[in-house]
Design a protein around this motif. Structure first.
Motif, PDB file in Angstrom:
ATOM      1  N   ARG A 145     -14.780  28.773 -33.370  1.00  0.00           N
ATOM      2  CA  ARG A 145     -14.366  27.693 -34.270  1.00  0.00           C
ATOM      3  C   ARG A 145     -14.687  26.331 -33.664  1.00  0.00           C
ATOM      4  O   ARG A 145     -14.333  26.048 -32.519  1.00  0.00           O
ATOM      5  CB  ARG A 145     -12.871  27.810 -34.546  1.00  0.00           C
ATOM      6  N   ALA A 146     -15.355  25.491 -34.457  1.00  0.00           N
ATOM      7  CA  ALA A 146     -15.749  24.165 -33.983  1.00  0.00           C
ATOM      8  C   ALA A 146     -15.069  23.107 -34.846  1.00  0.00           C
ATOM      9  O   ALA A 146     -15.359  22.976 -36.033  1.00  0.00           O
ATOM     10  CB  ALA A 146     -17.266  24.006 -34.041  1.00  0.00           C
ATOM     11  N   ARG A 147     -14.179  22.352 -34.228  1.00  0.00           N
ATOM     12  CA  ARG A 147     -13.399  21.325 -34.924  1.00  0.00           C
ATOM     13  C   ARG A 147     -13.261  20.118 -34.017  1.00  0.00           C
ATOM     14  O   ARG A 147     -12.730  20.208 -32.922  1.00  0.00           O
ATOM     15  CB  ARG A 147     -12.026  21.896 -35.284  1.00  0.00           C
ATOM     16  N   HIS A 206     -20.327  27.016 -28.834  1.00  0.00           N
ATOM     17  CA  HIS A 206     -19.741  27.503 -30.081  1.00  0.00           C
ATOM     18  C   HIS A 206     -20.743  28.283 -30.930  1.00  0.00           C
ATOM     19  O   HIS A 206     -20.418  28.676 -32.048  1.00  0.00           O
ATOM     20  CB  HIS A 206     -19.180  26.322 -30.878  1.00  0.00           C
ATOM     21  N   SER A 262     -18.899  19.080 -36.788  1.00  0.00           N
ATOM     22  CA  SER A 262     -17.501  19.328 -36.428  1.00  0.00           C
ATOM     23  C   SER A 262     -16.616  18.100 -36.624  1.00  0.00           C
ATOM     24  O   SER A 262     -15.388  18.223 -36.644  1.00  0.00           O
ATOM     25  CB  SER A 262     -17.401  19.796 -34.976  1.00  0.00           C
ATOM     26  N   VAL A 307     -14.724  21.938 -40.539  1.00  0.00           N
ATOM     27  CA  VAL A 307     -14.430  22.958 -39.529  1.00  0.00           C
ATOM     28  C   VAL A 307     -15.444  24.086 -39.683  1.00  0.00           C
ATOM     29  O   VAL A 307     -15.540  24.701 -40.755  1.00  0.00           O
ATOM     30  CB  VAL A 307     -12.995  23.500 -39.679  1.00  0.00           C
TER      31      VAL A 307
END
Length: 284
Positions: free
Chosen positions: A136-138, A149, A232, A236
């Protein structure tokens, strides 16, 4: 590591390609499918896969090859990410990434037919490096974090209907990008250990055996790492999501080549990632 999904539409099984030559291993003792949940687990624990000797051998000859990722929740695309393609499209190179979406149900296998929409006269091909998210890239803090990621890379054909995209778009591109079968993907998902630098890959396309595109990912305006970091900040990215990173010059939109017709054959190749071949058919 190279991952595949093999079998009839909706009934694909996960397969690991032997690293030392022809040969395939059944991944069903480990996972039911190569999907976001599996890629997330693999990103957290690379030891999830046992030694090859503990996996059963399998054969795939004569079977359909499916897209190497099942049910992506998003297909995020980057427009005009090669300077020469921006020029042939009649636009200046962008100062920031141009982002649009394709419907996830456009994703099909690398040898599946591509359906020309009813009445279409301007269906086009686009060879692209596809990035598959594994973690997950946030709000990533820096570009340096981005590639951690990524679950892997594969070949994408960002098929486009240019009239829908440009003339009938209403200002958005997705109408010309989301027709059924408009995203052949694969054949394999190649993990980052085999692609140490995604900006050093050659990519090419052919139509009916005639060369169309021939470029390198080093010509991207925005690199893979920059794109993942940039995206990001605005959305998300979830495991299994696909980023189509843009296409180089040499598409029909340039005016140098005819648009696709029924029975045309489009072939794409990216260095180290394999080759795909699609036949164009009229949509029933």
């Amino acid at each position: 590591m190279r991952l595949m999904r093999v079998g009839e539409v909706g009934r694909e099984r996960p397969v690991l390609v032997a690293p030392d030559g022809p040969g395939y291993y059944d991944l069903r003792p480990v996972t039911d499918d190569i999907d976001g949940a599996f890629l997330a687990a693999l990103s957290e624990d690379p030891g999830l896969l046992p030694e090859l000797s503990l996996l059963p051998r399998t054969e795939i000859e004569g079977e359909r090859v499916g897209a190497p990722v099942a049910r992506p929740s998003a297909v995020v695309c980057v427009g005009q990410n090669y300077a020469a393609h921006a020029v042939e499209s009649g636009a200046a190179p962008p100062q920031q990434p141009i982002i649009f979406y394709k419907s996830p149900n456009t994703v099909v296998g690398p040898s599946d037919d591509v359906l020309i929409p009813r009445g279409s006269l301007r269906t086009d091909w686009e060879v692209e490096l596809a990035v598959v998210i594994g973690r997950r890239a946030r709000y990533l803090a820096s570009v340096d974090e981005a590639l951690a990621h990524v679950a892997g890379y594969t070949i994408s054909n960002d098929v486009s209907e240019r009239a829908y995209q440009l003339d009938e778009s209403g200002g958005q591109w997705s109408k010309g990008k989301s027709c059924e079968t408009f995203n052949p993907l694969g054949p394999v998902l190649v993990t980052p250990d085999e692609v140490p630098d995604p900006q050093r890959l050659g990519l090419r396309s052919w139509v009916n055996g005639e060369p169309r595109q021939d470029s390198r990912t080093s010509d991207m305006i925005f690199s893979v790492a920059v794109l993942v970091h940039h995206l990001s900040q605005y959305l998300v990215l979830e495991p299994g999501d696909i980023i189509n990173t843009g296409t180089p010059e040499g598409v029909a939109l340039s005016g140098r080549f005819p648009y696709l017709q029924p029975d045309d054959v489009v072939e794409l190749e990216i260095e180290g990632l394999g080759r795909q071949r699609s036949v164009l058919r009229p949509a029933p």
